[in-house]
Design an enzyme around this catalytic site. Structure first.
Site, PDB file in Angstrom:
ATOM      1  N   GLU A 168     -35.394-120.531  87.117  1.00 46.47           N
ATOM      2  CA  GLU A 168     -34.557-119.498  87.715  1.00 46.47           C
ATOM      3  C   GLU A 168     -35.432-118.293  88.064  1.00 46.47           C
ATOM      4  OE1 GLU A 168     -30.246-117.400  86.747  1.00 46.47           O
ATOM      5  OE2 GLU A 168     -31.615-117.782  85.086  1.00 46.47           O
TER       6      GLU A 168
ATOM      7  N   LYS B  51     -24.844-120.293  91.543  1.00 48.48           N
ATOM      8  CA  LYS B  51     -24.490-120.112  90.131  1.00 48.48           C
ATOM      9  C   LYS B  51     -23.064-119.591  89.969  1.00 48.48           C
ATOM     10  CE  LYS B  51     -26.402-117.935  85.947  1.00 48.48           C
ATOM     11  NZ  LYS B  51     -27.459-117.029  85.463  1.00 48.48           N
TER      12      LYS B  51
ATOM     13  N   CYS C  85     -29.049-121.693  83.932  1.00 46.98           N
ATOM     14  CA  CYS C  85     -29.118-120.733  82.837  1.00 46.98           C
ATOM     15  C   CYS C  85     -27.809-120.618  82.045  1.00 46.98           C
ATOM     16  CB  CYS C  85     -29.573-119.381  83.379  1.00 46.98           C
ATOM     17  SG  CYS C  85     -30.287-118.290  82.114  1.00 46.98           S
TER      18      CYS C  85
END
Length: 272
Positions: free
Chosen positions: A47, A120, A161
């Protein structure tokens, strides 16, 4: 699935990205080349591989239009040059909100074409004493369907994440043989939760998990946890890099995955 695809080499790139996009791309170039030279057919970047800025708003200034821009051109060229499946960590893409971007992962096939995009969905928020984060201030959440694509090894699921904390997100991806998670976990949360959550996702879904992380002290002073790793479907850690830049590599074994699922058929035993 032919014999070569039953043994599928993969690699996770770990970085300590800084303020300058061009410098970050140069480091990524070298690390991707190292992974490909080692035989990896699928390589995952972390990321924010292209930018860990001074301020959260720096990624807004660096945002690219979908399909255009030096970061996307770099990723496409790397996939073509090495003939690999390349998961481009995340990069900032423009959104309808002037003050927010999409934190997007683009997956490139060996031909250099984008085969999947995932923005995301789960945005990290954390506050404890002087340490605080609020991704929703600069990131617009995605609205994608469960992010899955087909590879020579089979179906691959993807998260970014903070997604790691939501097991239902990964279960919605269906039967996958590999999950890939680019991340920039904070040192505070990662030191306690990172390995536990990654191994849990591998165990409960009986699949391989490949996690590519930021890992070290960044120019801004932020410290990320690192510990990029490859985990097998039984939950065993096959390879791990605690800190600093480098490559975590290994081979996915179809037979190993099948043995785990045959000996403990938990996926067949699900009632919900």
């Amino acid at each position: 699935m032919n014999e070569e695809d039953r043994r599928f080499a993969v690699a996770a790139v770990q970085m300590v990205s800084g303020f300058a996009v061009e410098a970050n791309l140069e480091r990524a170039d070298a690390l991707i080349a190292r992974a490909a030279a080692g035989g990896a057919r699928l390589v995952a970047l972390p990321e924010y591989f292209c930018l860990m800025g001074r301020r959260d708003t720096d990624k807004i200034d660096a945002a690219e239009r979908p399909g255009r821009g030096p970061i996307q051109e770099f990723l496409a060229a790397q996939a073509r040059r090495h003939g690999i499946w390349l998961l481009g960590g995340t990069l900032p893409l423009q959104s309808p909100d002037a003050g927010r971007i999409y934190n997007a992962c683009l997956v490139f096939g060996p031909d250099g074409e984008v085969c999947m995009r995932y923005d995301k969905i789960h945005l990290f928020g954390f506050r404890r004493e002087a340490e605080s984060y609020d991704e929703s201030a600069t990131i617009r959440p995605g609205e994608n369907a469960p992010p899955v694509f087909e590879s020579p090894f089979g179906r691959v699921g993807l998260g970014i994440c903070y997604d790691l904390r939501f097991p239902e997100f990964f279960r919605a991806q269906g039967d996958v043989r590999l999950m890939v998670l680019p991340a920039a976990f904070t040192y505070t949360t990662g030191s306690v939760h990172w390995e536990v959550l990654l191994r849990a996702r591998a165990i409960e879904n009986q699949c391989y998990v490949l996690a590519s992380a930021q890992g070290g002290k960044h120019e801004s002073g932020r410290r990320t946890w690192g510990h990029s790793m490859l985990i097998d479907p039984w939950g065993e850690i096959l390879e791990c890099l605690p800190e600093g830049e480098g490559v975590v590599a290994g081979v996915l074994e179809a037979r190993r995955l099948e043995q785990v699922r045959e000996s403990l058929p938990a996926l067949r035993h699900r009632v919900m």
